[in-house]
Design a protein around this motif. Structure first.
Motif, mmCIF file in Angstrom:
data_model
loop_
_atom_site.group_PDB
_atom_site.id
_atom_site.type_symbol
_atom_site.label_atom_id
_atom_site.label_comp_id
_atom_site.label_asym_id
_atom_site.label_seq_id
_atom_site.Cartn_x
_atom_site.Cartn_y
_atom_site.Cartn_z
ATOM 1 N N VAL A 34 4.001 0.096 10.287
ATOM 2 C CA VAL A 34 4.505 -0.125 8.926
ATOM 3 C C VAL A 34 5.431 -1.333 8.886
ATOM 4 O O VAL A 34 6.334 -1.449 9.713
ATOM 5 N N LEU A 35 5.221 -2.171 7.921
ATOM 6 C CA LEU A 35 6.122 -3.292 7.686
ATOM 7 C C LEU A 35 6.632 -3.179 6.259
ATOM 8 O O LEU A 35 5.838 -3.012 5.336
ATOM 9 N N ALA A 62 13.345 14.080 1.239
ATOM 10 C CA ALA A 62 14.743 13.753 0.945
ATOM 11 C C ALA A 62 15.316 12.788 1.987
ATOM 12 O O ALA A 62 16.288 12.083 1.715
ATOM 13 N N ARG A 63 14.725 12.776 3.181
ATOM 14 C CA ARG A 63 15.234 11.903 4.250
ATOM 15 C C ARG A 63 14.311 10.721 4.533
ATOM 16 O O ARG A 63 14.448 10.076 5.579
ATOM 17 N N SER A 64 13.363 10.480 3.646
ATOM 18 C CA SER A 64 12.385 9.428 3.937
ATOM 19 C C SER A 64 13.008 8.038 3.809
ATOM 20 O O SER A 64 13.554 7.684 2.760
ATOM 21 N N HIS A 65 12.922 7.254 4.876
ATOM 22 C CA HIS A 65 13.440 5.885 4.841
ATOM 23 C C HIS A 65 12.565 4.990 3.961
ATOM 24 O O HIS A 65 13.040 4.018 3.389
ATOM 25 N N LEU A 66 11.272 5.342 3.867
ATOM 26 C CA LEU A 66 10.339 4.447 3.181
ATOM 27 C C LEU A 66 10.128 4.776 1.709
ATOM 28 O O LEU A 66 9.595 3.936 0.966
ATOM 29 N N ALA A 67 10.542 5.975 1.280
ATOM 30 C CA ALA A 67 10.224 6.397 -0.089
ATOM 31 C C ALA A 67 10.642 5.357 -1.122
ATOM 32 O O ALA A 67 11.784 4.881 -1.113
ATOM 33 N N GLY A 68 9.710 4.975 -1.966
ATOM 34 C CA GLY A 68 9.987 4.013 -3.035
ATOM 35 C C GLY A 68 9.929 2.564 -2.583
ATOM 36 O O GLY A 68 10.126 1.658 -3.386
ATOM 37 N N LYS A 69 9.643 2.340 -1.293
ATOM 38 C CA LYS A 69 9.587 0.940 -0.805
ATOM 39 C C LYS A 69 8.136 0.469 -0.730
ATOM 40 O O LYS A 69 7.236 1.265 -0.469
ATOM 41 N N TRP A 70 7.959 -0.843 -0.913
ATOM 42 C CA TRP A 70 6.632 -1.426 -0.733
ATOM 43 C C TRP A 70 6.428 -1.686 0.739
ATOM 44 O O TRP A 70 7.310 -2.249 1.399
ATOM 45 N N VAL A 71 5.283 -1.247 1.221
ATOM 46 C CA VAL A 71 5.009 -1.403 2.652
ATOM 47 C C VAL A 71 3.617 -1.964 2.869
ATOM 48 O O VAL A 71 2.728 -1.858 2.011
ATOM 49 N N ARG A 72 3.481 -2.545 4.040
ATOM 50 C CA ARG A 72 2.182 -3.085 4.459
ATOM 51 C C ARG A 72 1.858 -2.350 5.745
ATOM 52 O O ARG A 72 2.690 -2.310 6.658
ATOM 53 N N GLY A 115 0.828 15.351 7.737
ATOM 54 C CA GLY A 115 1.679 14.327 8.354
ATOM 55 C C GLY A 115 1.303 12.914 7.952
ATOM 56 O O GLY A 115 1.829 11.946 8.505
ATOM 57 N N ALA A 116 0.388 12.762 6.986
ATOM 58 C CA ALA A 116 0.000 11.411 6.559
ATOM 59 C C ALA A 116 1.054 10.843 5.610
ATOM 60 O O ALA A 116 1.729 11.592 4.895
ATOM 61 N N LEU A 117 1.187 9.499 5.620
ATOM 62 C CA LEU A 117 2.080 8.829 4.671
ATOM 63 C C LEU A 117 1.270 8.538 3.408
ATOM 64 O O LEU A 117 0.141 8.042 3.496
ATOM 65 N N LEU A 118 1.836 8.856 2.258
ATOM 66 C CA LEU A 118 1.120 8.609 1.003
ATOM 67 C C LEU A 118 1.632 7.322 0.369
ATOM 68 O O LEU A 118 2.844 7.097 0.298
ATOM 69 N N LEU A 119 0.694 6.495 -0.060
ATOM 70 C CA LEU A 119 1.040 5.225 -0.726
ATOM 71 C C LEU A 119 0.343 5.176 -2.084
ATOM 72 O O LEU A 119 -0.724 5.746 -2.242
ATOM 73 N N ILE A 120 0.966 4.454 -3.007
ATOM 74 C CA ILE A 120 0.260 4.153 -4.269
ATOM 75 C C ILE A 120 0.066 2.651 -4.314
ATOM 76 O O ILE A 120 1.031 1.894 -4.126
ATOM 77 N N ASP A 130 -7.628 1.189 12.337
ATOM 78 C CA ASP A 130 -8.901 0.447 12.233
ATOM 79 C C ASP A 130 -8.679 -1.028 11.906
ATOM 80 O O ASP A 130 -9.606 -1.752 11.565
ATOM 81 N N ARG A 131 -7.399 -1.445 11.975
ATOM 82 C CA ARG A 131 -6.997 -2.850 11.710
ATOM 83 C C ARG A 131 -7.089 -3.225 10.227
ATOM 84 O O ARG A 131 -6.907 -4.374 9.851
ATOM 85 N N LYS A 132 -7.435 -2.263 9.379
ATOM 86 C CA LYS A 132 -7.495 -2.547 7.943
ATOM 87 C C LYS A 132 -6.070 -2.554 7.401
ATOM 88 O O LYS A 132 -5.292 -1.647 7.706
ATOM 89 N N VAL A 133 -5.730 -3.585 6.638
ATOM 90 C CA VAL A 133 -4.364 -3.681 6.122
ATOM 91 C C VAL A 133 -4.305 -3.111 4.699
ATOM 92 O O VAL A 133 -5.143 -3.438 3.861
ATOM 93 N N GLN A 134 -3.350 -2.242 4.454
ATOM 94 C CA GLN A 134 -3.178 -1.660 3.128
ATOM 95 C C GLN A 134 -1.760 -1.949 2.655
ATOM 96 O O GLN A 134 -0.826 -1.894 3.453
ATOM 97 N N THR A 135 -1.614 -2.241 1.379
ATOM 98 C CA THR A 135 -0.281 -2.463 0.828
ATOM 99 C C THR A 135 -0.061 -1.498 -0.327
ATOM 100 O O THR A 135 -0.968 -1.259 -1.121
ATOM 101 N N GLY A 136 1.136 -0.936 -0.403
ATOM 102 C CA GLY A 136 1.423 -0.028 -1.505
ATOM 103 C C GLY A 136 2.854 0.457 -1.442
ATOM 104 O O GLY A 136 3.617 0.086 -0.540
ATOM 105 N N MET A 137 3.201 1.285 -2.432
ATOM 106 C CA MET A 137 4.550 1.855 -2.429
ATOM 107 C C MET A 137 4.488 3.246 -1.787
ATOM 108 O O MET A 137 3.658 4.071 -2.162
ATOM 109 N N ALA A 138 5.396 3.462 -0.811
ATOM 110 C CA ALA A 138 5.405 4.761 -0.121
ATOM 111 C C ALA A 138 5.952 5.810 -1.082
ATOM 112 O O ALA A 138 7.009 5.614 -1.689
ATOM 113 N N THR A 139 5.208 6.915 -1.226
ATOM 114 C CA THR A 139 5.669 7.953 -2.159
ATOM 115 C C THR A 139 6.071 9.234 -1.436
ATOM 116 O O THR A 139 6.920 9.962 -1.911
#
Ligand code: BTN
Length: 263
Positions: free
Chosen positions: A258-259, A209-219, A239-244, A224-233
């Motif tokens: 996170v960007l 309910a307090r997530s700043h990133l929920a529903g936003k696209w993030v990079r 404690g992991a952030l879930l992305l789609i 490991d320097r691997k870049v992932q892009t997705g929508m934060a869910t």
């Protein structure tokens, strides 16, 4: 200069462990650096160090933490979790929940948490949490949780003012720092006890309910320097952030920066 009244805090804090031993410094390099030294010498769980000003306050990824006197709150809490290291990954989010709810109670502001450790208000960062864990084998010997908050700053340095804010800048009113600190320490004890008993499960919904990133696209650039892009869910109970991602696959991010990106 308006210095913190430590007597008020000691008289009004009714916790069992957090802040029972509380030491105040007018000026210190870093409350977390000082507390780590005390922890290594056997300081007890709940020991708190507070500074009116830090000369070498630091945050994640070696960033400096702006710590002028008379305006902010800079403090560190020593925790000695009886948990395997693997279970500690959600501790920062549990403490983020504690800090957000305490600030809401003290100010009425709607707080947001930006994974993994930032406190946001109206789209800008007003605080951060740095949890430093010292391990002993597969167990943790101690965790030093350092919290920095911009409270009564009526301006921020040019390099911060676009991305950062203070509670005063958001409410238009000065905040009684001592009262806020009592709320913070009380909430930290409450949430640390819950976390120690049952991990992050009870926090998932209020964090969501307090997530700043929920529903936003993030990079995210991972550890490991691997870049992932997705929508934060949301978050999982480790404690992991879930992305789609665009293919509809769910990804778990356990570390990284996170960007926010445009859709
Ligand atoms: C972050 O946003 O990266 C976390 C910032 C944490 C800053 C606090 S201020 C009190 C404590 N002492 C430090 O040197 N750092 C933490």
């Amino acid at each position: 200069m308006n210095f913190l009244q430590i007597d008020y805090i000691k008289e009004n804090l009714h916790t069992r462990t957090v802040g029972k031993k509380l030491t105040y410094f007018e000026r210190l390099d870093s409350t977390s650096a000082r507390l780590k030294t005390l922890a290594a010498d056997g300081a007890t769980q709940g020991t708190v160090i507070i500074a009116e000003q830090q000369t070498a306050g630091h945050g994640r990824q070696g960033n400096a933490w702006y710590s002028p006197p008379g305006t902010g709150l800079y403090f560190s809490v020593l925790l000695r979790p009886q948990l395997p290291l693997l279970k500690l990954s959600g501790l920062t989010l549990a403490l983020g929940h504690a800090a957000a709810t305490a600030i809401e109670t003290a100010t009425g502001l709607a707080m947001r948490i930006k994974w993994p450790n930032d406190l946001y208000c109206n789209g800008r960062k007003c605080g951060g949490i740095l949890t430093e864990i010292q391990s002993a084998g597969s167990d943790s010997a101690y965790a030093v949780a350092g919290i920095g908050l911009n409270v009564n700053n009526d301006f921020l340095p040019l390099e911060l003012c676009e991305s950062a804010t203070s509670l005063l800048l958001e409410t238009g009113a000065s905040v009684f720092r001592e009262g806020l600190l009592v709320e913070l320490l009380t909430a930290i004890e409450r949430d640390y006890l819950i976390f120690s008993g049952s991990g992050l499960d009870a926090f998932i919904e209020p964090l969501q309910a307090r997530s700043h990133l929920a529903g936003k696209w993030v990079r995210i650039e991972g550890g490991d320097r691997k870049v992932q892009t997705g929508m934060a869910t949301g978050f999982d109970n480790q404690g992991a952030l879930l992305l789609i991602n665009e293919k509809g696959e769910t990804m778990r991010m356990t570390s990284g920066s996170v960007l926010e990106v445009k859709e």
